[in-house]
Every structure is written in C-alpha cells, then in structure tokens.
Design an enzyme around this catalytic site. Sequence first.
Site: not given
Length: 364
Positions: A322, A356
């Site tokens: 992330c 992401e």
Amino acid sequence: MQLLPIEKYNELLAKKCEKLTALLSPFNTSSLDVFHSPVQHFRMRAEFRVWHDQGDLYHIMFDKETKQRYRVDSFPIASQLINQMMTALLPLLKEQDILTRKLFQIDYLSTLSNKIIVSLLYHKTLDEQWEVAARALKVRLEKLDFNVQLIGRATKQKICLDQDFVDEVLPINGKNYVYRQVENSFTQPNAAVNSKMLEWAIDCTKNSAGDLLELYCGNGNFSIALAQNFRKVLATEIAKPSVAAAQFNIAANGVDNLQIIRMSAEEFTQAMNGVREFNRLKGIDLKAYECNTIFVDPPRAGLDPETVRLVQNYDRILYISCNPHTLYDNLQELSKTHRIERAALFDQFPYTDHMESGVWLERK
C-alpha cells in the site's frame, strides 16, 4: 455534492502507471498489469464528523490543505448504499434528541452483498434510554429496506444492535467468496479492485508446488482465495477480531488446508529463527509445512529488516504493497536474491496519489 473528475480518470491512472514504472525500473520490471477501478461509488467505507448547527446537523469533512470544514450531503466515491443511508439516516436521527446529543462522528461500512454497519460515536455515556431510541431507529431503517447493523460507541463503551460484523460476498473468477468483515477492523476499501487483486494473486501462484506462508493475513482475504493453489497454507495475524473473522471465513468457504496462528509477523520471525518460544504454537508442527512461497501485505511502513531476511528464505514471494516507496526500499534488499517476474498496479484509490501495487518475485 462533491463532483468527481470522471473525465480525467484514465489520465490520472496513466500518471500513476508512469510513476510506479519509474520507481520499479531499477529492478528490471516488465510491463505493469494495470487494474482499473469503477469511476464512482467504489469505496465501501466512509467516516464523517458531525456538525451541529442550531438544531440541524449534517456530515462534514475537512479539506486536507486548508483544514476548513465543508458540508457533505452526498459522497460519490462511496458506495451507493452508503449514500442512500446518509440521506435516510440524518432526518431520523434529528427526531430524537437523545440520539443527536454529543454525537460527533458517523462511520459507515458497506458491502456488495447490500449489508451495512452504521457506527454512531458520542462524547457521552450511552444509557438504556439511548439504547431504546437506537433500537427504534434500527427498526425504522429496516422498514426502509436497509439490512443494517447499528453500533453505539463512547469512551470504554460499545453497544451493538445486534452484531458488529457484516458478511461480504466477493465474486472471484466466477465464484462467490464469503468474507466476514468486523466493524473497526481493517478491510479492503475498494471491493471491485479487491476482487481483481485476488484474481491476479491466484494467477501468479497457479501451478505452485508445496505450501504457502502468509504474514499479516487479516480476515483471510488473500489466504482463503489462494489456498486452492497450494497443498497447505499457514497464516499469521495478531488482531483477535480479524483472527475470529478469518476462522469464520475458512469454514464459510469450505477451505480445509488453511491454519491461522495469532501472532505478529515479527513474533513469527522470532519463532522461526529460534529466538523465542510461544505457547500459541504448541500443538502446531511447523516442520509439517514445506513453505516455499510466502505472501506479505504489510502496513505502510513495509517489512522490517528482520522480516525481509525471513522472506528471502523462500523461493517465491508475493508482495502486495500500500506504499510503493517502502516497497522500493524492501526491493533494494529482496532484489539481491530474487527477480521480479510480474508487477501490478491496483487503483484502489482513484483521484488520489495513493498507489496499491503488487510484485511476484522468484529466486534468481
């Protein structure tokens, strides 16, 4: 109403692809697999502060740059279910002073399966009167066809009407997977992109031999979907609610080759290295696992140096990140022993700079 620059979606995604490609270029990455998001109504959870104004109240958010508050009557990045609930909830709340007094925040967690949790956060103690009024509110929302769980929160208080979870149903490669999601625990925010991430991970690991180890498994989001590609799966998670949800999800999806251990990645590393012994591992024969693939989906800080060294012991590494910058930092070390076979960008957060990403690595 906040307007989304939908006409710029493809341009903004292309810029993310450029940035991630440049960031990964030192590691001889092949072309990115890119996974789009729906352009609106993609976010399955949302949190709003509540502003009280001369008997009225409404949702507000704060501008990140100016820090100024602004009113939010609709929220197009959130699911349609959240928007419908936002519209229906406030007029009903305003009818009961006990439900609005010292209410300072409302959190929403929705699902593709049309279920929603509404959490009301207060700066006061919640008493029986509040619970009676809240139950009446829940009944009225159900009469409006909402499948809703209502939760009241205050300091050292949590009142659930009637439970603190909802069960999501995610389509993955033509099959529906059930995932219990617990209020105030981590869940993937963009359900459509989550399904694509899981399909990509399944594709990367197809034809795998041996067993899989997963660190930071949460509610079993990845490990349950990936279990089909391995003889056995061993997964770790530290948060008790997530472990309980994972155990439910294992049973609900009929997975019989996955075991969850409640411990952090750092603790598991210590156990594997013989630094410490853990009672939680009693009765678990780690030597029965032949894990030659490891899956990691760490927090924004990435993997700590000790865990990086642990990860390098495995022939194949599936890493979901992330934070591409801590991924880059980890790859500086991982690339000494492994090469990137595939890389992906998952647009979990459209219209933001957040990226992401995923990489599939194999030993050199």
